[in-house]
Design a protein around this motif. Structure first.
Motif, PDB file in Angstrom:
ATOM      1  N   VAL A  68     -34.946  43.077  62.038  1.00 37.51           N
ATOM      2  CA  VAL A  68     -34.477  42.378  60.846  1.00 37.51           C
ATOM      3  C   VAL A  68     -33.002  42.698  60.658  1.00 37.51           C
ATOM      4  CG1 VAL A  68     -34.782  42.064  58.368  1.00 37.51           C
ATOM      5  CG2 VAL A  68     -36.764  42.610  59.798  1.00 37.51           C
ATOM      6  N   GLN A  69     -32.197  41.660  60.424  1.00 31.55           N
ATOM      7  CA  GLN A  69     -30.781  41.837  60.133  1.00 31.55           C
ATOM      8  C   GLN A  69     -30.500  41.208  58.777  1.00 31.55           C
ATOM      9  OE1 GLN A  69     -28.530  40.253  63.394  1.00 31.55           O
ATOM     10  NE2 GLN A  69     -29.065  41.958  64.725  1.00 31.55           N
ATOM     11  N   VAL A  70     -30.008  42.033  57.846  1.00 29.22           N
ATOM     12  CA  VAL A  70     -29.759  41.564  56.490  1.00 29.22           C
ATOM     13  C   VAL A  70     -28.332  41.885  56.054  1.00 29.22           C
ATOM     14  CG1 VAL A  70     -32.167  41.824  55.772  1.00 29.22           C
ATOM     15  CG2 VAL A  70     -30.573  43.693  55.404  1.00 29.22           C
ATOM     16  N   VAL A  71     -27.900  41.159  55.045  1.00 30.18           N
ATOM     17  CA  VAL A  71     -26.673  41.481  54.334  1.00 30.18           C
ATOM     18  C   VAL A  71     -27.116  41.965  52.969  1.00 30.18           C
ATOM     19  CG1 VAL A  71     -24.527  40.558  53.381  1.00 30.18           C
ATOM     20  CG2 VAL A  71     -25.340  39.780  55.614  1.00 30.18           C
ATOM     21  N   ALA A  72     -26.635  43.140  52.572  1.00 29.48           N
ATOM     22  CA  ALA A  72     -27.068  43.765  51.326  1.00 29.48           C
ATOM     23  C   ALA A  72     -26.054  43.537  50.216  1.00 29.48           C
ATOM     24  CB  ALA A  72     -27.263  45.265  51.538  1.00 29.48           C
ATOM     25  N   ALA A  73     -26.550  43.664  48.992  1.00 29.70           N
ATOM     26  CA  ALA A  73     -25.671  43.589  47.831  1.00 29.70           C
ATOM     27  C   ALA A  73     -24.831  44.866  47.778  1.00 29.70           C
ATOM     28  CB  ALA A  73     -26.493  43.438  46.565  1.00 29.70           C
ATOM     29  N   ARG A  74     -23.573  44.735  47.474  1.00 33.72           N
ATOM     30  CA  ARG A  74     -22.641  45.859  47.472  1.00 33.72           C
ATOM     31  C   ARG A  74     -23.041  46.941  46.469  1.00 33.72           C
ATOM     32  NH1 ARG A  74     -17.973  46.373  49.851  1.00 33.72           N
ATOM     33  NH2 ARG A  74     -17.777  44.178  50.317  1.00 33.72           N
ATOM     34  N   ARG A  75     -23.716  46.565  45.382  1.00 32.33           N
ATOM     35  CA  ARG A  75     -24.076  47.530  44.345  1.00 32.33           C
ATOM     36  C   ARG A  75     -25.200  48.467  44.785  1.00 32.33           C
ATOM     37  NH1 ARG A  75     -26.409  42.755  43.284  1.00 32.33           N
ATOM     38  NH2 ARG A  75     -28.638  42.782  42.920  1.00 32.33           N
ATOM     39  N   GLU A  76     -25.847  48.176  45.904  1.00 38.55           N
ATOM     40  CA  GLU A  76     -26.966  48.982  46.407  1.00 38.55           C
ATOM     41  C   GLU A  76     -26.513  49.810  47.603  1.00 38.55           C
ATOM     42  OE1 GLU A  76     -29.923  48.935  44.925  1.00 38.55           O
ATOM     43  OE2 GLU A  76     -29.416  47.266  43.588  1.00 38.55           O
ATOM     44  N   ARG A  77     -27.169  50.949  47.800  1.00 38.82           N
ATOM     45  CA  ARG A  77     -26.905  51.737  49.006  1.00 38.82           C
ATOM     46  C   ARG A  77     -27.603  51.065  50.182  1.00 38.82           C
ATOM     47  NH1 ARG A  77     -27.941  57.982  48.381  1.00 38.82           N
ATOM     48  NH2 ARG A  77     -29.412  57.238  49.911  1.00 38.82           N
ATOM     49  N   ALA A  78     -26.869  50.891  51.263  1.00 40.42           N
ATOM     50  CA  ALA A  78     -27.413  50.200  52.434  1.00 40.42           C
ATOM     51  C   ALA A  78     -28.661  50.896  52.968  1.00 40.42           C
ATOM     52  CB  ALA A  78     -26.353  50.097  53.524  1.00 40.42           C
ATOM     53  N   VAL A  79     -28.680  52.222  52.972  1.00 38.94           N
ATOM     54  CA  VAL A  79     -29.830  52.951  53.493  1.00 38.94           C
ATOM     55  C   VAL A  79     -31.074  52.695  52.648  1.00 38.94           C
ATOM     56  CG1 VAL A  79     -29.350  55.123  52.270  1.00 38.94           C
ATOM     57  CG2 VAL A  79     -30.614  55.170  54.422  1.00 38.94           C
ATOM     58  N   ASP A  80     -30.910  52.583  51.323  1.00 42.05           N
ATOM     59  CA  ASP A  80     -32.053  52.304  50.455  1.00 42.05           C
ATOM     60  C   ASP A  80     -32.585  50.895  50.677  1.00 42.05           C
ATOM     61  OD1 ASP A  80     -31.839  54.842  49.365  1.00 42.05           O
ATOM     62  OD2 ASP A  80     -30.625  54.165  47.655  1.00 42.05           O
ATOM     63  N   VAL A  81     -31.690  49.944  50.877  1.00 39.51           N
ATOM     64  CA  VAL A  81     -32.104  48.567  51.140  1.00 39.51           C
ATOM     65  C   VAL A  81     -32.840  48.490  52.473  1.00 39.51           C
ATOM     66  CG1 VAL A  81     -31.294  46.203  51.572  1.00 39.51           C
ATOM     67  CG2 VAL A  81     -30.262  47.567  49.744  1.00 39.51           C
ATOM     68  N   ALA A  82     -32.289  49.120  53.509  1.00 38.34           N
ATOM     69  CA  ALA A  82     -32.923  49.104  54.835  1.00 38.34           C
ATOM     70  C   ALA A  82     -34.313  49.733  54.778  1.00 38.34           C
ATOM     71  CB  ALA A  82     -32.047  49.837  55.847  1.00 38.34           C
ATOM     72  N   ARG A  83     -34.429  50.840  54.085  1.00 39.08           N
ATOM     73  CA  ARG A  83     -35.724  51.516  53.963  1.00 39.08           C
ATOM     74  C   ARG A  83     -36.740  50.637  53.225  1.00 39.08           C
ATOM     75  NH1 ARG A  83     -34.139  56.187  51.599  1.00 39.08           N
ATOM     76  NH2 ARG A  83     -33.697  57.042  53.643  1.00 39.08           N
ATOM     77  N   ALA A  84     -36.305  50.000  52.138  1.00 40.70           N
ATOM     78  CA  ALA A  84     -37.201  49.135  51.366  1.00 40.70           C
ATOM     79  C   ALA A  84     -37.648  47.924  52.185  1.00 40.70           C
ATOM     80  CB  ALA A  84     -36.514  48.692  50.076  1.00 40.70           C
TER      81      ALA A  84
END
Length: 113
Positions: A68-84
């Motif tokens: 999975v390749q995503v673009v995350a919202a800047r207000r979130e930590r990338a590691v937390d988004v990837a884990r979720a």
């Protein structure tokens, strides 16, 4: 299961996984592939289902391999988004086949917006 049925089942799993990913808090969008960027240039209304970019699903000896390749919202930590995202996709793929092998999910955050 013939080849066409297997292809439709694969496409359905990819689309389901994409919907799950898009519902995870902190995910801005799936990374668009080159086809998605060019599609609007030559496809008009009714061109059929567009292919899902950002999710690749391949069968393997230990179960599904999901990239999975995503673009995350800047207000979130990338590691937390990837884990979720990883947890959500694993839970979604494990639900229909609880007795089958677990999916191996790899998530890459390719950018922030």
């Amino acid at each position: 299961m013939n080849r066409t049925t297997a292809h439709i089942a694969h496409d359905t799993l990819v689309e389901d996984a994409a919907r799950v990913v898009e519902g995870v808090p902190g995910v801005a969008f799936l990374k668009p592939g080159p086809a998605a960027r060019l599609r609007s240039a030559w496809s008009g209304p009714g061109a059929g289902r567009p292919p899902v970019s950002g999710v690749r699903l391949t069968p393997g000896p230990g179960g599904w391999q999901v990239d999975v390749q995503v673009v995350a919202a800047r207000r979130e930590r990338a590691v937390d988004v990837a884990r979720a995202v990883r947890i959500a996709v694993q839970a979604h793929l494990a639900a229909p086949a609880a007795d089958g092998p677990a999916a191996r999910v790899t998530v890459t955050v390719t950018g922030l917006v």
